[in-house]
Scaffold this motif. Structure first.
Motif: not given
Length: 179
Positions: A13-14, A23, A31, A84-85, A88, A152, A156, A173, A177
């Motif tokens: 994913r990353e 960013d 990632g 995963d959270t 990120n 989450q 965001y 996101w 995500r």
């Protein structure tokens, strides 16, 4: 579900090297931000950051240290979500989401005691998680996942509202995500 699969999925994913101008994390590879790579001894160019180093960091910093391995013994899908959270948003944020959700779902502490929030999954958090699942399964895992994803998603949106440059990431996101 095992941590090797979760790490492979995260790296997939990353992606490889990224240095998006909006960013704040700066350059990343697999990632892993440059700051995290440097904190763990890497001194080279981020474009060349080895995958094996990323795997080790994911395992140690994003799985073992926050206590997600212990959560996996009780609720593997919850642990995967937290992992995963944590990648990120930071592991402490993921832990806080779990603790907040468990506190809010304990029906005024009638099902189990409230948890004192902390940066890692502790014994009290695991007791609460077990008690919640015992009381609420079947269906409890799904409801807890919805609570974690709601927290989450709200974060965001807040990040995008507070810093307009983050709007560049909001769609991805939410799309990639949550859920």
């Amino acid at each position: 579900m095992n941590i090797d699969t979760l790490i492979d999925d995260a790296i997939g994913r990353e992606g490889g090297y990224v240095n998006h101008p909006a960013d704040r994390g700066g350059a990343t590879r697999w990632g892993i931000t440059e700051a995290v790579a440097r904190a763990h001894g890497y001194r080279g160019e981020m474009r060349s950051f080895p995958r094996v180093d990323a795997v080790a960091i994911y395992h140690r910093i994003y799985w073992l240290r926050p206590g997600f391995a212990e959560v996996a013994e009780v609720a593997p899908t919850i642990a995967a979500e937290l992992f995963d959270t944590g990648i990120n948003m930071g592991p402490a944020v993921a832990v806080a989401f779990l603790q907040r959700a468990l506190n809010a779902l304990n029906r005024g502490a009638s099902d189990y005691a409230d948890i004192v929030a902390g940066p890692r999954v502790d014994a009290a958090t695991l007791v609460a998680l077990r008690a919640f699942l015992k009381k609420r399964e079947p269906g409890g895992t799904s409801v807890l996942m919805k609570a974690l994803e709601a927290l989450q998603g709200e974060r965001y949106l807040d990040l995008a509202e507070r810093r307009p440059a983050n709007e560049a990431f909001l769609y991805g996101w939410l799309a990639n995500r949550i859920g």
